[in-house]
Design a protein around this motif. Structure first.
Motif, PDB file in Angstrom:
ATOM      1  N   PHE A  80       0.835  -1.182   0.000  1.00  0.00           N
ATOM      2  CA  PHE A  80       0.000   0.000   0.000  1.00  0.00           C
ATOM      3  C   PHE A  80       0.882   1.249   0.000  1.00  0.00           C
ATOM      4  O   PHE A  80       1.855   1.335   0.737  1.00  0.00           O
TER       5      PHE A  80
ATOM      6  N   LEU B  98      -4.671  -3.723   5.189  1.00  0.00           N
ATOM      7  CA  LEU B  98      -4.403  -2.657   4.230  1.00  0.00           C
ATOM      8  C   LEU B  98      -3.601  -1.519   4.858  1.00  0.00           C
ATOM      9  O   LEU B  98      -2.608  -1.067   4.299  1.00  0.00           O
TER      10      LEU B  98
ATOM     11  N   ILE C  44      -1.684  -4.883   0.141  1.00  0.00           N
ATOM     12  CA  ILE C  44      -2.915  -4.840  -0.642  1.00  0.00           C
ATOM     13  C   ILE C  44      -3.364  -6.240  -1.026  1.00  0.00           C
ATOM     14  O   ILE C  44      -4.547  -6.571  -0.959  1.00  0.00           O
TER      15      ILE C  44
ATOM     16  N   SER D 275      -4.957  -8.084   1.910  1.00  0.00           N
ATOM     17  CA  SER D 275      -6.226  -7.427   2.222  1.00  0.00           C
ATOM     18  C   SER D 275      -7.286  -7.827   1.199  1.00  0.00           C
ATOM     19  O   SER D 275      -8.434  -8.130   1.561  1.00  0.00           O
TER      20      SER D 275
ATOM     21  N   TYR E  11     -11.078  -0.731  -1.254  1.00  0.00           N
ATOM     22  CA  TYR E  11      -9.831  -0.362  -1.923  1.00  0.00           C
ATOM     23  C   TYR E  11      -9.955  -0.315  -3.445  1.00  0.00           C
ATOM     24  O   TYR E  11      -9.525   0.665  -4.060  1.00  0.00           O
TER      25      TYR E  11
ATOM     26  N   PHE F 181     -13.234   6.360   3.259  1.00  0.00           N
ATOM     27  CA  PHE F 181     -12.095   6.119   2.388  1.00  0.00           C
ATOM     28  C   PHE F 181     -12.063   7.032   1.163  1.00  0.00           C
ATOM     29  O   PHE F 181     -11.011   7.287   0.621  1.00  0.00           O
TER      30      PHE F 181
END
Lengths: 320, 289
Positions: A65, A278, A284, A287, B137, B229
């Protein structure tokens, strides 16, 4: 299509016939249902498809990350094998905590909810509508603020500590031992009313004649509850528990604001371990692999419950 | 008390006395349980009006003077009005778009039979329950690519996939509740299917739109994960402002209480607005699926 309809035993309804005559062809009538689905489909599947594929893609990468995408390396299944096999992986710990967290919450909420709903369903309750309305309030509150509120109450000089102190209890909620009970208690506080309201509605829907007939036949109150009300409520119980279970599996907000997964990893449920992998481990790939596992878990639970709903509905229809 | 005695003296049956007692005891129990459930929130509201010095006092000062100091502080120092506005914009736009994009699908599920209907329904349910946190993400990456980080539109775009299936699911039951015969008769009178929907069904669906809309609004208002986020300054919504009061160990109680009330009270009011439909909405919406 045509034969399927006959098999269903309903045949064509008037609207179908009229549309058929009006448009003058089968083709438009056949694609119309799909055309109607299009806007909703585009903005759900359309928006989610690419990020979902990315989630799978990332789960096969070795990528830190904060570093550019060009530094990412293909890692094969190593993220998954690490999660399942490495002694320092917290996957099974998280799974256990997630199941504990959601299981205990759902069972307690169901139990208390059923008891209070039954109490509310007595013949005459003063201000029943007001009570029901009041019970709505906790379920509407922003989970982050609920977490924050209880965080303040659970401090050693907070309101909860004071009232527990009055009855001689002294609990330090900010220990590995008590953190999990604390968040479960908050969940129970916020969402038991959801069960109360929906189970009460279910109890109301039971036809009086059935209960009266059982009473005339000499069934005791407990027997009427257990052999008539509960089977009757079963679909509602399952649906409510299903909705709750799914909320709990993916829950994040309350635990995040209360403890961010800590102390240590005492409240690191799956949602939190995705976050921690994360932002703490800055990995990443892992995660994303955890994300895939959570998504699959959610899908399995959804599928089981959906099957169950269809089955219990068929059973209900047969018995009627 | 007098009336109860009267029942006794007029020699009514024991059964009636028993019923009366039952209703009193049950009512009392139910009210006590309700108050227990509401106490933490009521405490939050009352304590948000206390002076900062009294808020953290131990044991709690139940009778200290009240003030609006905490509220003026969050409006002046933290500028909570800005976040209120952001939350209102995002939740409002999400609500309207979800309803508009969902209604035709809801109609389709309620009125037509077609191949793969069950599977498409499954698909929508599966999307509705998909865990947000899993996709955060990838969302961040996508939002960066198309320049939607920290914008209202970015939040709305990623709220839609969760709210549209919910709206379809809810509205479908409301459409089913409108008798097919009403539309059929309009069709016989020469309306098109579209016209029949617009003139006959849509007006009858207004309560359904309203109810579904309020639920979506509440959900979008309370949503934390995506907002946390995907926004930083410009489009930041209320739930993410908790950070302000949580700065490195020094936990500011007084503004926190006030912020808690400001961010929850509008939603409680919204919920009370659809009080009648909370029951029908949750149970009918869930059961008919």
């Amino acid at each position: 299509m045509e034969s399927r309809k006959r098999k269903d035993g309903n045949g064509l309804n008037t609207a179908d016939v009229i549309v058929k005559q009006r448009v003058g062809g089968r083709s438009f009538r056949q694609i119309l249902p799909y055309v109607c689905l299009l806007p909703a489909f585009l903005f759900t599947v359309g928006v989610l498809l690419y990020p979902t594929l990315k989630m799978f893609h990332f789960s096969f990468l070795n990528w830190s990350f904060g570093r550019g995408y060009e530094t990412a390396e293909w890692n094969g299944l190593q993220n998954y094998t690490w999660l399942f096999a490495s002694p320092s992986s917290t996957l099974f710990h998280s799974l256990r905590l997630t199941l504990l967290y959601s299981g205990v919450s759902v069972v307690a909420e169901l139990g208390i909810g059923l008891a209070v709903a039954t109490l509310l369903n007595r013949e005459r309750i003063f201000g029943r509508v007001i009570v029901l309305t009041g019970f709505m309030i906790p379920t509407l509150l922003m989970p982050v603020m609920v977490g924050m509120m209880w965080r303040m109450y659970m401090y050693p000089n907070g309101m909860l500590s004071y009232f527990l102190g009055l009855v001689g209890l002294k609990i330090n909620w900010y220990t590995a031992e008590w953190a999990m009970p604390a968040v479960i208690m908050i969940e129970i506080w916020q969402f038991t009313p959801f069960f109360i309201i929906s189970l009460f509605a279910g109890l109301r829907a039971i036809p009086d004649e059935i209960l009266d007939a059982a009473a005339v036949d000499g069934a005791s109150g407990w027997n009427r509850f257990w052999h008539i009300s509960v089977p009757y409520l079963r679909p509602i119980i399952v649906v409510t528990a299903m909705i709750r279970m799914l909320w709990l599996l993916k829950s994040f907000d309350i635990v995040y604001t209360m403890f961010t997964g800590g102390p240590g990893s005492a409240t690191e449920i799956l949602g939190l371990s995705i976050y921690r992998a994360l932002f703490l481990a800055r990995d990443i790939g892992r995660s994303a692999a955890l994300s895939v596992i959570l998504a699959v878990l959610t899908l399995i639970v959804t599928y089981i419950f959906v099957r169950f709903i269809y089955r219990s509905r068929e059973a209900m229809e047969r018995s009627l | 008390m007098g009336r109860r005695l009267q029942y006794f003296s007029s020699n009514r049956t024991l059964l009636q006395w028993h019923r009366r007692l039952d209703s009193i005891v049950a009512s009392l129990a139910v009210w006590i349980i309700l108050i227990l459930f509401l106490a933490p929130y009521l405490y939050l509201i009352v304590w948000s009006f206390k002076r900062p010095g009294d808020i953290q006092a131990y044991p709690p000062r139940f009778l200290s003077p009240l003030t609006v100091e905490n509220y003026s502080q969050i409006f002046a120092d933290v500028n909570i009005a800005f976040f209120l506005k952001n939350s209102a914009i995002v939740a409002g736009v999400t609500t309207v778009l979800s309803l508009l994009l969902a209604i035709s699908a809801a109609y389709s599920f309620a009125r037509f039979r077609f191949l793969g209907k069950d599977w498409l329904a499954y698909l929508f349910i599966a999307i509705m329950v998909a865990p947000l946190i899993s996709l955060v993400y990838p969302f961040l990456v996508v939002a960066n690519q198309i320049g939607l980080t920290d914008t209202h539109m970015g939040l709305v775009l990623f709220y839609l996939p969760w709210n549209i299936p919910f709206a379809v699911w809810m509205l479908r039951t409301f459409v089913s509740d409108v008798p097919q015969e009403l539309e059929d008769s309009a069709l016989v009178d020469g309306c098109t299917r579209m016209g029949a929907f617009a003139r006959i069904t849509a007006p009858l669906l207004i309560p359904g739109f309203f109810t579904t809309g309020v639920f979506i609004f509440i959900g979008a208002w309370n949503e934390f994960v995506i907002a946390f986020f995907l926004t930083s300054t410009k489009a930041r919504t209320l739930p993410t402002t908790i950070d302000f009061f949580l700065t490195y160990g020094s936990f500011q109680f007084a503004p926190m209480f006030a912020a808690g009330v400001v961010s929850t009270l509008p939603i409680v009011a919204c919920g009370l607005l659809v009080r009648r439909y909370y029951l029908t909405g949750t149970t009918a919406g869930a059961l008919k699926g």
